[in-house]
Design a protein around this motif. Structure first.
Motif, PDB file in Angstrom:
ATOM      1  N   ASP A 241      -4.727   4.196   2.979  1.00 39.32           N
ATOM      2  CA  ASP A 241      -4.613   3.581   2.542  1.00 39.32           C
ATOM      3  C   ASP A 241      -3.238   4.350   1.733  1.00 39.32           C
ATOM      4  OD1 ASP A 241      -6.701   2.308   2.582  1.00 39.32           O
ATOM      5  OD2 ASP A 241      -8.167   3.669   1.641  1.00 39.32           O
ATOM      6  N   CYS A 245      -0.442   1.697   0.493  1.00 37.42           N
ATOM      7  CA  CYS A 245       0.778   1.865  -0.617  1.00 37.42           C
ATOM      8  C   CYS A 245       1.532   2.017  -0.747  1.00 37.42           C
ATOM      9  CB  CYS A 245      -0.587   2.857  -1.432  1.00 37.42           C
ATOM     10  SG  CYS A 245      -2.187   1.913  -1.611  1.00 37.42           S
ATOM     11  N   LEU A 280      -2.530  -4.922  -1.258  1.00 34.86           N
ATOM     12  CA  LEU A 280      -2.206  -3.755  -2.350  1.00 34.86           C
ATOM     13  C   LEU A 280      -3.396  -3.876  -3.178  1.00 34.86           C
ATOM     14  CD1 LEU A 280      -1.291  -1.138  -2.789  1.00 34.86           C
ATOM     15  CD2 LEU A 280       0.308  -2.530  -4.074  1.00 34.86           C
ATOM     16  N   TYR A 284      -6.643  -0.983  -3.991  1.00 34.87           N
ATOM     17  CA  TYR A 284      -6.971  -1.003  -5.203  1.00 34.87           C
ATOM     18  C   TYR A 284      -8.389  -1.521  -5.743  1.00 34.87           C
ATOM     19  CZ  TYR A 284      -1.873  -0.026  -6.940  1.00 34.87           C
ATOM     20  OH  TYR A 284      -0.849   0.548  -6.050  1.00 34.87           O
TER      21      TYR A 284
END
Length: 303
Positions: A241, A245, A280, A284
């Motif tokens: 991740d 990101c 994204l 989150y």
């Protein structure tokens, strides 16, 4: 990607001759389907919508399950026959279009526009899968120099989960066009999908190969939003991740000195930003930052 027809009215349970049964303990989201007119109208609307989007396989599976569950004396039986009649006409029309396009390809096997149409109208929707496989295999035996044919055959094999043969097709295309970034991208995706489905020792080697082709693709394509998104998507698929990101953020806010790329217009770049923002936001949410996810969706996916 293609989709199979799963049961939406009942969960799969063991029955005679492998059929689906509907009894105590099974899921039935529409318990009054055969008595409530509004619920049956909803079924008809779903079928019509799927047919408009060429999802004929899904409609066929749905109707077969409805017929199996339908009581012998049901006032909606005529409605099912009407849907089947319309489905038969749509399938017949698609088959005629498929045969016509196949004849054009046989006459011009190196025409990339015809192969693009074939992929969009036949391979991608997942209709006539068996016929498509036989046709592509036959064409490959007769024509071993057509790069569009190699690529489309590779796409079809990859969509069927046959990653090994798909990779061989892409490699054959790459030997003919060694500087084509798209072929490197497809090879990277095929190796990545293959690697994430294998045991650890094969997985590591395959993923290394995948990123070797991704690196080659990025080198040939240049630093564009498309490249940054695809790299982010690859790391996202692997569960890295932090790296995902990084590249998604670079799609939303290009780094200094980055150029948009000759093939990327404003609409395509905006579409990539929306995809990057959506992916994204999912990261989150997973990491426990719903406020950041909501702000991303508000900034980039609110009309």
């Amino acid at each position: 990607a293609p989709s199979g027809g799963g049961g939406i009215f009942s969960v799969r349970a063991s029955g005679r001759k492998g059929r689906e049964v509907h009894g105590p303990g099974t899921l039935d989201p529409l318990p009054n389907l055969f008595t409530d007119e509004k619920q049956f109208e909803l079924l008809q609307h779903i079928c019509k919508t799927l047919m408009l989007h060429d999802k004929l396989n899904e409609v066929t599976d749905m109707i077969e399950q409805v017929k199996f569950l339908m009581p012998k004396r049901c006032r909606f039986r005529q409605n099912i026959k009407e849907i089947q009649t319309r489905l038969g006409k749509a399938t017949s029309s698609d088959r005629e279009a498929f045969d016509a396009l196949r004849q054009q390809i046989c006459a011009k096997p190196d025409d990339p526009k015809l192969w693009r149409q074939f992929f969009d109208k036949a391979v991608l929707p997942g209709v006539f899968t068996t016929h498509i496989g036989k046709f592509l295999s036959q064409e490959r035996r007769q024509n071993d120099t057509s790069v569009p044919l190699m690529v489309v055959h590779g796409h079809h094999l990859a969509m069927q989960g046959s990653y090994g043969p798909a990779v061989l097709e892409y490699l054959a295309a790459l030997r003919c066009c060694p500087d084509d970034p798209s072929i490197c991208l497809w090879l990277g995706v095929a190796f990545l999908d293959y690697g994430t489905r294998r045991r650890a020792n094969v997985r590591n080697t395959t993923i290394i190969k995948a990123f070797g082709f991704f690196q080659r693709y990025a080198h040939l394509k240049g630093d564009t939003a498309e490249v940054r998104y695809n790299l982010g998507r690859a790391f996202h698929q692997l569960g890295y991740d932090n790296l995902a990101c990084k590249y998604y953020h670079q799609v939303l806010t290009p780094p200094a000195g980055a150029h948009p790329g000759a093939s990327e217009g404003a609409e395509e770049e905006q579409a990539l930003k929306q995809k990057a923002a959506h992916n994204l936001s999912r990261i989150y949410w997973k990491l426990g930052s719903p406020h950041l996810a909501s702000q991303l969706l508000k900034d980039h996916l609110t009309i």
